[in-house]
Write a protein that holds these residues in place. Structure first.
Motif, PDB file in Angstrom:
ATOM      1  N   ASN A 125       0.827  -1.207   0.000  1.00  0.00           N
ATOM      2  CA  ASN A 125       0.000   0.000   0.000  1.00  0.00           C
ATOM      3  C   ASN A 125       0.866   1.264   0.000  1.00  0.00           C
ATOM      4  O   ASN A 125       0.638   2.193  -0.773  1.00  0.00           O
ATOM      5  CB  ASN A 125      -0.918  -0.017   1.225  1.00  0.00           C
ATOM      6  N   ALA A 126       1.898   1.260   0.846  1.00  0.00           N
ATOM      7  CA  ALA A 126       2.780   2.431   0.952  1.00  0.00           C
ATOM      8  C   ALA A 126       3.494   2.732  -0.353  1.00  0.00           C
ATOM      9  O   ALA A 126       3.750   3.897  -0.681  1.00  0.00           O
ATOM     10  CB  ALA A 126       3.808   2.202   2.061  1.00  0.00           C
ATOM     11  N   LEU A 127       3.805   1.691  -1.114  1.00  0.00           N
ATOM     12  CA  LEU A 127       4.605   1.854  -2.335  1.00  0.00           C
ATOM     13  C   LEU A 127       3.748   1.839  -3.611  1.00  0.00           C
ATOM     14  O   LEU A 127       4.267   1.693  -4.713  1.00  0.00           O
ATOM     15  CB  LEU A 127       5.674   0.761  -2.402  1.00  0.00           C
ATOM     16  N   SER A 128       2.439   2.015  -3.421  1.00  0.00           N
ATOM     17  CA  SER A 128       1.520   2.049  -4.562  1.00  0.00           C
ATOM     18  C   SER A 128       0.943   3.450  -4.741  1.00  0.00           C
ATOM     19  O   SER A 128       0.540   4.097  -3.771  1.00  0.00           O
ATOM     20  CB  SER A 128       0.371   1.060  -4.355  1.00  0.00           C
ATOM     21  N   GLU A 129       0.926   3.893  -5.986  1.00  0.00           N
ATOM     22  CA  GLU A 129       0.308   5.181  -6.315  1.00  0.00           C
ATOM     23  C   GLU A 129      -1.176   5.148  -5.956  1.00  0.00           C
ATOM     24  O   GLU A 129      -1.749   6.136  -5.498  1.00  0.00           O
ATOM     25  CB  GLU A 129       0.503   5.432  -7.814  1.00  0.00           C
ATOM     26  N   LYS A 130      -1.765   3.956  -6.149  1.00  0.00           N
ATOM     27  CA  LYS A 130      -3.181   3.753  -5.813  1.00  0.00           C
ATOM     28  C   LYS A 130      -3.381   2.288  -5.471  1.00  0.00           C
ATOM     29  O   LYS A 130      -2.738   1.407  -6.061  1.00  0.00           O
ATOM     30  CB  LYS A 130      -4.053   4.145  -7.016  1.00  0.00           C
ATOM     31  N   LEU A 131      -4.232   2.018  -4.485  1.00  0.00           N
ATOM     32  CA  LEU A 131      -4.585   0.641  -4.134  1.00  0.00           C
ATOM     33  C   LEU A 131      -6.066   0.590  -3.772  1.00  0.00           C
ATOM     34  O   LEU A 131      -6.562   1.455  -3.038  1.00  0.00           O
ATOM     35  CB  LEU A 131      -3.732   0.141  -2.959  1.00  0.00           C
ATOM     36  N   VAL A 132      -6.745  -0.404  -4.307  1.00  0.00           N
ATOM     37  CA  VAL A 132      -8.162  -0.607  -4.009  1.00  0.00           C
ATOM     38  C   VAL A 132      -8.343  -2.008  -3.447  1.00  0.00           C
ATOM     39  O   VAL A 132      -7.853  -2.992  -4.030  1.00  0.00           O
ATOM     40  CB  VAL A 132      -9.044  -0.444  -5.275  1.00  0.00           C
ATOM     41  N   VAL A 133      -9.015  -2.113  -2.302  1.00  0.00           N
ATOM     42  CA  VAL A 133      -9.303  -3.416  -1.714  1.00  0.00           C
ATOM     43  C   VAL A 133     -10.810  -3.646  -1.734  1.00  0.00           C
ATOM     44  O   VAL A 133     -11.587  -2.742  -1.408  1.00  0.00           O
ATOM     45  CB  VAL A 133      -8.746  -3.541  -0.275  1.00  0.00           C
ATOM     46  N   ASP A 134     -11.219  -4.829  -2.165  1.00  0.00           N
ATOM     47  CA  ASP A 134     -12.622  -5.259  -2.122  1.00  0.00           C
ATOM     48  C   ASP A 134     -12.688  -6.529  -1.294  1.00  0.00           C
ATOM     49  O   ASP A 134     -11.915  -7.470  -1.538  1.00  0.00           O
ATOM     50  CB  ASP A 134     -13.163  -5.527  -3.526  1.00  0.00           C
ATOM     51  N   VAL A 135     -13.589  -6.548  -0.324  1.00  0.00           N
ATOM     52  CA  VAL A 135     -13.723  -7.693   0.576  1.00  0.00           C
ATOM     53  C   VAL A 135     -15.144  -8.242   0.513  1.00  0.00           C
ATOM     54  O   VAL A 135     -16.110  -7.476   0.610  1.00  0.00           O
ATOM     55  CB  VAL A 135     -13.405  -7.289   2.035  1.00  0.00           C
ATOM     56  N   LYS A 136     -15.243  -9.562   0.323  1.00  0.00           N
ATOM     57  CA  LYS A 136     -16.542 -10.238   0.362  1.00  0.00           C
ATOM     58  C   LYS A 136     -16.672 -10.954   1.704  1.00  0.00           C
ATOM     59  O   LYS A 136     -15.895 -11.867   1.991  1.00  0.00           O
ATOM     60  CB  LYS A 136     -16.661 -11.251  -0.781  1.00  0.00           C
ATOM     61  N   ARG A 137     -17.631 -10.523   2.494  1.00  0.00           N
ATOM     62  CA  ARG A 137     -17.910 -11.135   3.800  1.00  0.00           C
ATOM     63  C   ARG A 137     -19.384 -10.957   4.144  1.00  0.00           C
ATOM     64  O   ARG A 137     -19.979  -9.922   3.823  1.00  0.00           O
ATOM     65  CB  ARG A 137     -17.070 -10.493   4.912  1.00  0.00           C
ATOM     66  N   ASP A 138     -19.936 -11.966   4.793  1.00  0.00           N
ATOM     67  CA  ASP A 138     -21.310 -11.877   5.311  1.00  0.00           C
ATOM     68  C   ASP A 138     -22.325 -11.475   4.240  1.00  0.00           C
ATOM     69  O   ASP A 138     -23.264 -10.713   4.504  1.00  0.00           O
ATOM     70  CB  ASP A 138     -21.376 -10.876   6.482  1.00  0.00           C
ATOM     71  N   GLY A 139     -22.120 -11.963   3.005  1.00  0.00           N
ATOM     72  CA  GLY A 139     -23.078 -11.710   1.936  1.00  0.00           C
ATOM     73  C   GLY A 139     -22.983 -10.319   1.322  1.00  0.00           C
ATOM     74  O   GLY A 139     -23.837  -9.928   0.518  1.00  0.00           O
ATOM     75  N   LYS A 140     -21.952  -9.552   1.681  1.00  0.00           N
ATOM     76  CA  LYS A 140     -21.810  -8.198   1.163  1.00  0.00           C
ATOM     77  C   LYS A 140     -20.414  -7.973   0.594  1.00  0.00           C
ATOM     78  O   LYS A 140     -19.476  -8.682   0.937  1.00  0.00           O
ATOM     79  CB  LYS A 140     -22.068  -7.169   2.277  1.00  0.00           C
ATOM     80  N   VAL A 141     -20.298  -6.958  -0.286  1.00  0.00           N
ATOM     81  CA  VAL A 141     -18.993  -6.548  -0.809  1.00  0.00           C
ATOM     82  C   VAL A 141     -18.673  -5.166  -0.245  1.00  0.00           C
ATOM     83  O   VAL A 141     -19.487  -4.238  -0.325  1.00  0.00           O
ATOM     84  CB  VAL A 141     -18.979  -6.471  -2.349  1.00  0.00           C
ATOM     85  N   TYR A 142     -17.461  -5.044   0.320  1.00  0.00           N
ATOM     86  CA  TYR A 142     -17.004  -3.766   0.868  1.00  0.00           C
ATOM     87  C   TYR A 142     -15.792  -3.305   0.055  1.00  0.00           C
ATOM     88  O   TYR A 142     -14.989  -4.117  -0.412  1.00  0.00           O
ATOM     89  CB  TYR A 142     -16.595  -3.920   2.327  1.00  0.00           C
ATOM     90  N   SER A 143     -15.640  -1.989  -0.096  1.00  0.00           N
ATOM     91  CA  SER A 143     -14.532  -1.461  -0.894  1.00  0.00           C
ATOM     92  C   SER A 143     -13.927  -0.241  -0.216  1.00  0.00           C
ATOM     93  O   SER A 143     -14.623   0.519   0.475  1.00  0.00           O
ATOM     94  CB  SER A 143     -15.029  -1.080  -2.294  1.00  0.00           C
ATOM     95  N   GLN A 144     -12.602  -0.085  -0.426  1.00  0.00           N
ATOM     96  CA  GLN A 144     -11.908   1.091   0.109  1.00  0.00           C
ATOM     97  C   GLN A 144     -10.712   1.402  -0.789  1.00  0.00           C
ATOM     98  O   GLN A 144     -10.088   0.502  -1.350  1.00  0.00           O
ATOM     99  CB  GLN A 144     -11.454   0.842   1.553  1.00  0.00           C
ATOM    100  N   GLU A 145     -10.392   2.701  -0.907  1.00  0.00           N
ATOM    101  CA  GLU A 145      -9.282   3.130  -1.770  1.00  0.00           C
ATOM    102  C   GLU A 145      -8.216   3.857  -0.959  1.00  0.00           C
ATOM    103  O   GLU A 145      -8.514   4.585  -0.011  1.00  0.00           O
ATOM    104  CB  GLU A 145      -9.808   4.059  -2.866  1.00  0.00           C
ATOM    105  N   TYR A 146      -6.945   3.646  -1.371  1.00  0.00           N
ATOM    106  CA  TYR A 146      -5.790   4.250  -0.694  1.00  0.00           C
ATOM    107  C   TYR A 146      -4.846   4.823  -1.747  1.00  0.00           C
ATOM    108  O   TYR A 146      -4.912   4.467  -2.923  1.00  0.00           O
ATOM    109  CB  TYR A 146      -5.023   3.204   0.121  1.00  0.00           C
ATOM    110  N   SER A 147      -3.942   5.693  -1.313  1.00  0.00           N
ATOM    111  CA  SER A 147      -2.899   6.203  -2.191  1.00  0.00           C
ATOM    112  C   SER A 147      -1.636   6.440  -1.379  1.00  0.00           C
ATOM    113  O   SER A 147      -1.659   7.170  -0.384  1.00  0.00           O
ATOM    114  CB  SER A 147      -3.344   7.513  -2.851  1.00  0.00           C
TER     115      SER A 147
END
Length: 369
Positions: A125-147
Motif C-alpha cells: 500500500n505504501a509503495l503504490s500510487e493507488k490501491l483498491v481493496v474489495d472484501v466479500k464477507r457476510d453476503g456483502k462486498v465492501y470497498s476502500q481506496e488508498y494512495s
C-alpha cells in the motif's frame, strides 16, 4: 536553526505511519528495481497462500491489467471489516495502513504462515500510487481506496456477494520504482513453485495486455516439483520422498539425482522461497553427506577416504519444504532462515530417512554413491 554539526533533540526525526517504508523501500522489498516490483505481487499473493495453508482458500487469480496495475483475488475468508476495538477503524484499514498489524501474530487465526512480520500488504500500500481493496464477507462486498499508504475513501458497502474473499488491485508508484512493468515469466516461475508446494491450490495468471492465461495446479506436490526441475535432464532414479513431523515442524523432502554436475537445492519455509538458504539447508547438506558416506563405508564402496559435501551434491536436485510455527527470517524479504534449532531437526530427520531408504533400495543407493 540548529548550528552546523550540532546534534540536539531537534535532529531526531520521527517518521509517522508508512512514511518510513517510502523513505527506505529497499529495507522492505529488497530493491526498487524489477525484483522489488515483483516482490509487491508476492507479498499480496503470500497473504492468499496463508489462507490456503489455514484451509480456507482454494483458488487465487492474479491479473496483470492493461492499465499497469495488478489484481490479486482469492476465495479465502476475506480481511475482517468490523471495527478494530482500540483503533476504532475498520480492521481492513488497519491491516493496510499500519506496520506490524495483521492476523499472523494470533496463532488461533494462522497456525502456519509466511507473512509473520505483519508488514506485507501495508508495504504494498505504501509503495503504490493507488490501491483498491474489495472484501466479500457476510453476503456483502465492501470497498476502500488508498494512495501511497494514505486512506482516500471510507470503507463502504458496494453490493451483495456470494461466498467470501479478498481482491486487491494496486498501481506501483513510479516515484519509487525504476520500472513499473511486470514480467509474466517472473510471476509464472513463482506461481509454479507455490502450486507444487500447496497441492490442491489452483493459481491462475492472466496478462490482459498480451492476452495470455495459465493455470498452475499440482496434485503430486514435491515429487512432481523435483521431476519438473529435472525435466530437461537425464534423471538417474525415481524421486526419493519423505515427510517427517518433529516438534510442530513438518519437514518434507524430495531428492533426485541427474547426470549433470550441477547442484540445485531449493529451500522453502511456509512456501516462502529462501533463496539464500539458512539453517534448514545447512542441516540437509550435513545429513546428506553423512548418510551417503555411512552407506558407502558399510557396503565397502569406500575404503579410507570420505566423500566431501561438494562430491555428494554433484547432479543433485532437491526440494526441501518446511511448515513451521515461528520462522525467524533474516530480513523482511525472508530470503534466509535463522532458527538455530531447525538445523538439528532437519539433520536428524534426513539422516534417518535416507539411511532407511538406502537400505530398502540398494540399487538406487549404489547408483547415487
Amino acid at each position: 536553526m540548529a548550528e552546523k554539526g550540532s546534534y540536539t533533540a531537534a535532529e531526531i526525526k520521527v517518521l509517522e505511519g508508512l512514511e518510513g517504508v517510502r523513505r527506505r523501500p529497499s529495507m522492505y522489498i529488497g530493491s526498487t528495481g524489477k525484483d522489488g516490483l515483483h516482490h509487491l505481487v508476492y507479498e499480496v499473493v503470500d497473504n492468499s497462500v496463508d489462507e490456503a495453508l489455514a484451509g480456507y482458500c482454494k483458488k487465487i487469480i492474479v491479473t496483470i491489467n492493461k492499465n499497469g496495475s495488478v489484481t490479486v483475488e482469492d476465495d479465502g475468508r476475506g480481511i475482517p471489516v468490523d471495527t478494530h476495538p482500540t483503533l476504532k477503524l475498520p480492521a481492513v484499514e488497519v491491516a493496510l495502513t499500519r506496520l506490524h498489524a495483521g492476523g499472523k501474530f494470533d496463532k488461533k487465526t494462522y497456525a502456519i504462515s509466511g507473512g509473520l512480520h505483519g508488514v506485507g500488504v501495508s508495504v504494498v500500500n505504501a509503495l503504490s500510487e493507488k490501491l483498491v481493496v474489495d472484501v466479500k464477507r457476510d453476503g456483502k462486498v465492501y470497498s476502500q481506496e488508498y494512495s501511497r499508504g494514505q486512506t482516500k475513501t471510507k470503507l463502504k458497502e458496494i453490493g451483495k456477494a456470494e461466498g467470501t474473499g479478498t481482491t486487491i488491485t494496486f498501481w506501483p508508484d513510479p516515484e519509487i520504482f525504476s520500472t513499473t512493468t511486470f514480467d509474466y515469466k517472473v510471476l509464472e516461475t513463482r506461481f509454479q513453485e507455490i502450486a507444487f508446494l500447496n497441492p490442491g491450490l489452483k493459481i491462475t495468471l492472466i496478462d490482459d495486455e498480451k492476452n495470455k492465461k495459465e493455470e498452475f495446479y499440482s496434485a503430486g506436490g514435491l515429487i512432481e516439483f523435483v521431476k519438473w526441475l529435472n525435466r530437461s535432464k537425464e534423471a538417474l532414479h525415481k524421486p526419493i520422498y519423505f515427510k517427517k513431523d518433529i516438534d510442530h515442524t513438518v519437514i518434507e523432502v524430495a531428492i533426485q539425482y541427474n547426470s549433470s554436475y550441477q547442484e540445485n537445492i531449493f529451500g522453502f519455509v511456509n512456501t516462502i522461497n529462501t533463496v539464500e538458504g539458512g539453517t534448514h539447508v545447512s542441516g540437509f547438506k550435513t545429513a546428506l553427506t553423512r548418510a551417503i558416506n555411512d552407506y558407502a563405508k558399510n557396503k565397502n564402496l569406500l575404503r579410507d577416504e570420505s566423500l566431501l559435501g561438494d562430491d555428494v551434491r554433484e547432479g543433485l536436485t532437491v526440494v526441501l519444504s518446511l511448515k513451521m510455527e515461528e520462522p525467524q527470517f533474516e530480513g523482511q524479504t525472508k530470503t534466509k532462515l535463522g532458527n538455530s534449532e531447525i538445523k538439528g531437526f532437519v539433520d536428524s530427520a534426513v539422516t534417518k530417512a535416507l539411511s532407511e531408504f538406502f537400505e530398502e533400495n540398494p540399487a538406487i543407493a549404489r547408483k547415487i554413491t
